[in-house]
Enzyme design. Structure first.
Site, PDB file in Angstrom:
ATOM      1  N   HIS A 189       7.585 -24.830   8.950  1.00  0.00           N
ATOM      2  CA  HIS A 189       6.432 -25.436   9.631  1.00  0.00           C
ATOM      3  C   HIS A 189       5.101 -25.145   8.949  1.00  0.00           C
ATOM      4  O   HIS A 189       4.191 -25.970   9.010  1.00  0.00           O
ATOM      5  CB  HIS A 189       6.344 -24.930  11.082  1.00  0.00           C
ATOM      6  CG  HIS A 189       7.432 -25.473  11.956  1.00  0.00           C
ATOM      7  ND1 HIS A 189       7.323 -25.478  13.327  1.00  0.00           N
ATOM      8  CD2 HIS A 189       8.642 -26.024  11.677  1.00  0.00           C
ATOM      9  CE1 HIS A 189       8.429 -26.011  13.858  1.00  0.00           C
ATOM     10  NE2 HIS A 189       9.246 -26.337  12.863  1.00  0.00           N
TER      11      HIS A 189
ATOM     12  N   CYS B 187       2.763  -3.387   4.148  1.00  0.00           N
ATOM     13  CA  CYS B 187       1.919  -2.234   4.501  1.00  0.00           C
ATOM     14  C   CYS B 187       2.575  -1.577   5.708  1.00  0.00           C
ATOM     15  O   CYS B 187       3.783  -1.751   5.925  1.00  0.00           O
ATOM     16  CB  CYS B 187       0.466  -2.650   4.736  1.00  0.00           C
ATOM     17  SG  CYS B 187       0.165  -3.665   6.200  1.00  0.00           S
TER      18      CYS B 187
ATOM     19  N   THR C 215       2.080  -2.022   9.064  1.00  0.00           N
ATOM     20  CA  THR C 215       2.435  -3.004  10.100  1.00  0.00           C
ATOM     21  C   THR C 215       2.693  -4.396   9.536  1.00  0.00           C
ATOM     22  O   THR C 215       3.240  -5.255  10.235  1.00  0.00           O
ATOM     23  CB  THR C 215       1.275  -3.148  11.102  1.00  0.00           C
ATOM     24  OG1 THR C 215       0.109  -3.537  10.351  1.00  0.00           O
ATOM     25  CG2 THR C 215       1.010  -1.847  11.840  1.00  0.00           C
TER      26      THR C 215
ATOM     27  N   ASP D 297       0.859  -1.195   0.000  1.00  0.00           N
ATOM     28  CA  ASP D 297       0.000   0.000   0.000  1.00  0.00           C
ATOM     29  C   ASP D 297       0.890   1.238   0.000  1.00  0.00           C
ATOM     30  O   ASP D 297       2.113   1.149  -0.189  1.00  0.00           O
ATOM     31  CB  ASP D 297      -0.996  -0.040   1.170  1.00  0.00           C
ATOM     32  CG  ASP D 297      -0.344   0.198   2.539  1.00  0.00           C
ATOM     33  OD1 ASP D 297       0.909   0.325   2.620  1.00  0.00           O
ATOM     34  OD2 ASP D 297      -1.089   0.254   3.540  1.00  0.00           O
TER      35      ASP D 297
ATOM     36  N   HIS E 173       4.216 -31.508   9.901  1.00  0.00           N
ATOM     37  CA  HIS E 173       3.772 -30.155   9.536  1.00  0.00           C
ATOM     38  C   HIS E 173       2.801 -30.190   8.357  1.00  0.00           C
ATOM     39  O   HIS E 173       1.908 -29.348   8.263  1.00  0.00           O
ATOM     40  CB  HIS E 173       4.978 -29.269   9.235  1.00  0.00           C
ATOM     41  CG  HIS E 173       5.963 -29.220  10.362  1.00  0.00           C
ATOM     42  ND1 HIS E 173       5.649 -28.662  11.583  1.00  0.00           N
ATOM     43  CD2 HIS E 173       7.220 -29.722  10.473  1.00  0.00           C
ATOM     44  CE1 HIS E 173       6.693 -28.793  12.403  1.00  0.00           C
ATOM     45  NE2 HIS E 173       7.649 -29.442  11.748  1.00  0.00           N
TER      46      HIS E 173
HETATM   47  C1  RB5 Z   1      -2.388   2.576   6.612  1.00  0.00           C
HETATM   48  O1  RB5 Z   1      -2.501   3.743   7.375  1.00  0.00           O
HETATM   49  C2  RB5 Z   1      -2.193   1.377   7.525  1.00  0.00           C
HETATM   50  O2  RB5 Z   1      -3.373   1.124   8.222  1.00  0.00           O
HETATM   51  C3  RB5 Z   1      -1.767   0.166   6.730  1.00  0.00           C
HETATM   52  O3  RB5 Z   1      -0.581   0.429   6.053  1.00  0.00           O
HETATM   53  C4  RB5 Z   1      -1.490  -1.076   7.551  1.00  0.00           C
HETATM   54  O4  RB5 Z   1      -0.603  -0.835   8.580  1.00  0.00           O
HETATM   55  C5  RB5 Z   1      -2.679  -1.822   7.999  1.00  0.00           C
HETATM   56  O5  RB5 Z   1      -2.607  -2.874   8.644  1.00  0.00           O
END
Ligand code: RB5
Length: 150
Positions: free
Chosen positions: A98, A65, A67, A8, A133
């Site tokens: 695994h 993304c 996180t 993203d 596994h």
């Molecule tokens: C975008 O602000 C953020 O929510 C996205 O990049 C991600 O971390 C979502 O899990």
């Protein structure tokens, strides 16, 4: 290897870092992510990479993304995908050994570019161990197919 990568808006810079890094190693990397900094929606890119991997045209997928969480959750909604979000190489290694993970997800707000390099190195170069596994992976596939395990 042929690798599908997607991201993203938060993952644009880390995506290009990893693309260049993998191309230097001789991998073919195809970009399914956004290149724009404007806010957008990570499930779109999770779906693109998931379907690219399931098509058989790519050996593995990489998703980024903020996180790694949202994009991994979205990818795991696609039948046949086992996407592991990793912030260090041990989890990446075990996700292959695994869980037979076929996509790795990383968070551009969580890790730096050198850690991301190590994670993808391990992810791409570790084999699934099979055996007990495989039984568990088959159980996850059964869950995905709406079957009950008990
Ligand atoms: C975008 O602000 C953020 O929510 C996205 O990049 C991600 O971390 C979502 O899990």
């Amino acid at each position: 290897m042929r690798i599908a990568i997607g991201n993203d808006h938060v993952g644009v810079d880390l995506k290009w870092h990893i693309v260049k890094y993998l191309e230097q190693q001789g991998h073919e990397v195809v970009n399914f992510g956004t290149d724009e900094p404007a806010s957008n929606h990570y499930p779109i890119y999770a779906e693109k990479v998931a379907k690219a991997v399931l098509s058989g045209e790519y050996d593995k997928g990489i998703l980024i993304c903020g996180t790694g969480l949202g994009i991994s959750i979205a990818a795991n909604k696609v039948k046949g995908i086992r996407c592991a979000v990793c912030s260090e190489p041990v989890s990446a290694e075990l996700s292959r050994q695994h869980n037979d993970a076929n996509i790795i997800a990383m968070g551009a707000r969580m890790i730096g570019p050198v850690m991301a390099e190590k994670i993808v190195d391990v992810f791409l170069n570790t084999d699934f161990l099979g055996g007990r596994h495989q039984i568990r992976v088959d159980m996850m596939t059964a869950l995905e197919n709406g079957e009950s395990l008990s």
